[in-house]
Design a protein around this motif. Structure first.
Motif, PDB file in Angstrom:
ATOM      1  N   GLY A   1      -8.893   2.582  -4.180  1.00 11.60           N
ATOM      2  CA  GLY A   1      -9.181   2.101  -2.831  1.00 11.60           C
ATOM      3  C   GLY A   1      -7.966   1.515  -2.139  1.00 11.60           C
ATOM      4  N   HIS A   2      -7.862   1.782  -0.835  1.00  7.48           N
ATOM      5  CA  HIS A   2      -6.789   1.221  -0.006  1.00  7.48           C
ATOM      6  C   HIS A   2      -7.399   0.759   1.312  1.00  7.48           C
ATOM      7  CE1 HIS A   2      -3.545   2.703  -2.626  1.00  7.48           C
ATOM      8  NE2 HIS A   2      -4.283   3.805  -2.766  1.00  7.48           N
ATOM      9  N   TYR A   3      -6.869  -0.352   1.820  1.00  6.56           N
ATOM     10  CA  TYR A   3      -7.353  -0.864   3.103  1.00  6.56           C
ATOM     11  C   TYR A   3      -6.219  -1.102   4.093  1.00  6.56           C
ATOM     12  CZ  TYR A   3      -5.799  -5.474   1.483  1.00  6.56           C
ATOM     13  OH  TYR A   3      -5.046  -6.526   1.027  1.00  6.56           O
ATOM     14  N   THR A   4      -4.961  -0.982   3.649  1.00  6.44           N
ATOM     15  CA  THR A   4      -3.821  -1.132   4.535  1.00  6.44           C
ATOM     16  C   THR A   4      -2.641  -0.360   3.950  1.00  6.44           C
ATOM     17  OG1 THR A   4      -2.395  -2.721   5.696  1.00  6.44           O
ATOM     18  CG2 THR A   4      -2.970  -3.224   3.430  1.00  6.44           C
ATOM     19  N   ASP A   5      -1.598  -0.199   4.767  1.00  2.00           N
ATOM     20  CA  ASP A   5      -0.455   0.577   4.306  1.00  2.00           C
ATOM     21  C   ASP A   5       0.520  -0.244   3.472  1.00  2.00           C
ATOM     22  OD1 ASP A   5      -1.448   2.757   5.598  1.00  2.00           O
ATOM     23  OD2 ASP A   5      -0.302   2.438   7.439  1.00  2.00           O
TER      24      ASP A   5
END
Length: 773
Positions: free
Chosen positions: A156-160
């Motif tokens: 999971g990723h929510y920002t760069d």
């Protein structure tokens, strides 16, 4: 090379070419000028193997609730089995999940592994964020074996930049409705007893065992006893899966097609055998106990296990040999020479119960390797099942010694990392996980009080902890750690450590020194633990009283009841006795399991709360409405008003059955459990209840009334006690029920002690005065 050598080589090559052309040329049939090529032998004998789809939902595979994958706890796995006599021709995963709406699309995804081999990647698209999504992924059937593991990994990723793996926005919810579909294909097995208990039972099959038993009409007591012994063996093997044993007379189970899979067990003696075995040339008389595996005459993939003997005693020997010596069998036919008991069983030595005569290591309680080891910042809990005899007397005990040794990855600092220990989902204690101490030994005492005391009238306040017949000891490792820092001027990201923890197998729990004492009747102890019949694991101190002429449904009820008791004890009922003479059986010093109508001399028992007859049904109720709940606690009116005060008689046509517990009229330490019914419909209700874990939990008290609407339990009549206590503990326990009397006795004791002390001091003073004179 000489010319002659070259000519020899060319001649050899020409001969080989001609031979290959001859082998590949079509062979003409007599009377014809041409013929098609013959099909290969494999294709000529090829048959369509039985095949069917099998669906496993995550809930059926042990996930009772949805699974939440997080950034720091991003892995989940489910296991499923495949029977040894089947292979998988196709498989797929139906995954239902909901992703966090804050995830970055495409960068966030799910990886799916089958037996540690990557099967595919499921990217999380923009239109899937915050919504339930269902996707199907093919699984490679060539990787499926007897034990299989599907692993899901959430990336999971929510920002760069500057992500925090512990951020609360990183999550995906895996629904318990997700499932695995396997196209199973049967294998053609040889008639070889070396595979026993296959194909009649396979521990890799998680479904309920369905195994028909076939007899000749009007089975004898000996045939029913042999069948009960073998059913108890299958029941002990099936364990939590449950088992059904449909019974047929003189005929084999019907099969829908030749590809049907239906194993069957047949019991036959030389003088009493099913009708389809009347051909003595095909089924000759035997001269010793014998077991044989044959094909079903109408379905070659269905196997039949023949249990044969000269008489009923031979059948019992053959059944015991199958249960005890299955590893010695081989070939399609085996003769049993001898079965001998070398050492008798002892009370409370059931393999499914924890030993209470010495400290028990955790290594003896685990069900699979690495059960005591976990990893990750939020590891799964370590759970141990502790099954105990239901009559273990732990009333007002100071505690159960628990010696726990554990190791763990040391945290970066002495933070709030802790080990929480709970019993039956009730918190017990918490231990700190310090930086320097990666190994620790804790001497604890499970400070427990039992609300299920030997006296059902005990009005103790519900304690903070309670121990019973089935217990779950849980260890939760909680690691606190700062993973990253995200600030405007400074961004720092730290990868989480591979944190691991383990409870050492040499940790022990000690229940030695406890006495056995319980109030009866207690149908909950029967439903949950098979007590009192499971007190001896082989049921050697039990007698089953059956009707003189039993129907197939009644015999099925007998087999499933005995199998259920063995499933809870973990041992077959080798010492079981059957009788159709109530008067003789009631004089024996044994616990009685009564199947059928109530004995005439018991119908006038004042404690009897239900009587089922073909003409009318009678129910006796206490003064108040005394209902037994799931925890075996009596309802609001449980104030001693349990004497019969009302009687209701009705006439109805719908099925009704009952389970009744009472004291033996001839031995005060023995109990009777009666499975009452009138016809096959009533016994079908009994069978359904004995095979339903939810309905079994509703059975309690002294009588359980079973109707199509469910189970109604109540407590009526006087209670009696089974077991022994030291005189001082028994006196204190009996006095604890009468606090006023206890207070009066305490006052009298104080006054008597003061009086004796006054007399002693007076005597000493008088003696000193006379001595001075």
């Amino acid at each position: 090379m000489s010319r002659s050598s070259k000519n020899k080589i060319f001649a050899s090559l020409a001969l080989m070419t001609f031979a290959s052309q001859l082998m590949s040329a079509p062979l003409p049939l007599p009377g014809s000028t041409s013929a098609p090529l013959p099909k290969p032998a494999l294709e000529q004998t090829e048959q369509a193997l039985p095949s069917w789809p099998v669906n496993y939902t995550f809930k059926q595979l042990g996930r009772d609730s949805d699974t939440l994958l997080l950034g720091i706890n991003n892995t989940e796995q489910v296991e499923f089995n495949l029977r040894r006599d089947r292979i998988a021709s196709d498989a797929s995963l139906q995954l239902s999940y909901t992703a966090s709406p804050s995830l970055t699309p495409t960068l966030s995804h799910l990886r799916v592994y089958l037996n540690d081999v990557l099967m595919g990647v499921l990217p999380i698209e923009k239109d899937q964020l915050g919504r339930t999504t269902t996707q199907k992924l093919a699984l490679d059937p060539r990787l499926i074996s007897d034990f299989n593991r599907v692993r899901l990994e959430f990336i999971g990723h929510y920002t760069d930049i500057c992500e925090d793996p512990a951020n609360s926005t990183l999550w995906v919810n895996i629904s318990r409705s997700s499932g695995i579909t396997v196209q199973e294909q049967a294998l053609s097995l040889q008639n070889d007893l070396a595979f026993f208990p296959l194909p009649f039972f396979d521990p890799r099959n998680s479904g309920k065992l369905e195994l028909p038993f076939v007899f000749a009409a009007n089975p004898t007591l000996g045939e029913q006893k042999a069948a009960a012994i073998l059913a108890s063996y299958f029941g002990s093997q099936a364990n939590w899966r449950g088992a059904n044993f449909p019974v047929l007379f003189d005929t084999l189970p019907a099969v829908q097609s030749k590809e049907a899979i239906q194993p069957t067990v047949v019991f036959a003696t030389n003088d009493h055998r099913p009708a389809f075995m009347s051909d003595l040339e095909k089924f000759p008389a035997v001269t010793a106990p014998l077991v044989e595996m044959i094909d079903h005459p109408d379905a070659p993939y269905s196997k039949i296990l023949l249990v044969m003997g000269r008489n009923d005693e031979d059948l019992a020997v053959a059944a015991k040999a199958l249960a005890l010596g299955g590893h010695l069998l081989r070939g399609s036919r085996a003769t049993i020479d001898k079965v001998e008991t070398l050492q008798p069983r002892k009370p409370y030595d059931a393999p499914a119960w924890m030993r209470t005569d010495r400290p028990v290591r955790f290594a003896e309680l685990i069900a699979y390797p690495q059960q005591l080891q976990v990893n990750g910042l939020q590891p799964r809990p370590i759970i141990l099942d502790v099954n105990l005899p239901p009559d273990l007397f732990v009333w007002r005990n100071q505690g159960i010694p628990l010696r726990t040794q554990f190791r763990y990855t040391a945290p970066s600092s002495n933070d709030d990392s802790r080990l929480n220990i709970s019993l039956n989902d009730q918190f017990m204690t918490s231990l700190p996980l310090l930086r320097k101490d990666t190994s620790s030994l804790e001497e604890l005492r499970l400070a427990v009080l039992s609300n299920d005391s030997a006296n059902a009238n005990d009005k103790l306040i519900v304690p903070s902890l309670k121990i019973g017949d089935r217990n779950r000891l849980r260890f939760d490792f909680n690691f606190a750690s700062t993973l990253s820092s995200a600030q405007r001027d400074r961004c720092q990201t730290i990868l989480p450590a591979n944190t691991q923890a383990i409870i050492d197998e040499d940790s022990t729990i000690d229940l030695s020194g406890y006495h056995h004492y319980i109030s009866m009747p207690d149908l909950k102890a029967f439903a949950r633990s098979g007590f009192p019949f499971s007190r001896m694991a082989d049921m050697s101190e039990s007698i089953v009283v059956v009707p003189g002429k039993s129907s197939p449904t009644q015999i099925s009820t007998l087999l499933e009841a005995v199998a259920g008791i063995s499933a809870r004890s973990g041992y077959p009922a080798f010492g079981l006795r059957l009788s159709d003479d109530w008067k003789t059986a009631s004089q024996e010093d044994a616990d009685l399991l009564l199947l059928g109508e109530m004995a005439p001399e018991l119908r006038d028992n004042p404690d009897l709360s239900v009587l089922l007859q073909r003409q009318r049904d009678m129910l006796v109720q206490p003064v108040g409405t005394t209902r037994i709940d799931a925890n075996n606690r009596r309802g609001p009116s449980a104030d001693g008003r349990n004497l019969p005060a009302n009687r209701v008689e009705v006439t109805a046509q719908a099925p009704i059955a009952a389970i009744v517990g009472m004291q033996s009229p001839t031995h005060n330490q023995r109990s009777i459990v009666a499975l009452l019914g009138n016809d096959d419909a009533d016994y079908s209700l009994l069978r359904e209840t004995l095979g339903d874990s939810g309905k079994l939990e509703a059975i309690a008290g002294s009588v359980a009334l079973i109707r199509s609407s469910g189970v109604y339990s109540q407590l009526v009549g006087d209670q009696y006690f089974v077991g022994n206590l030291p005189w001082y503990l028994l006196l204190w326990y009996q006095l604890s029920e009468h606090p006023v009397l206890l207070a009066v006795l305490a006052v009298i004791s104080v006054l008597l002690t003061a009086f004796l002390l006054w007399r002693a001091l007076s005597w000493a003073a008088n003696r000193r005065l006379h001595k001075d004179d």
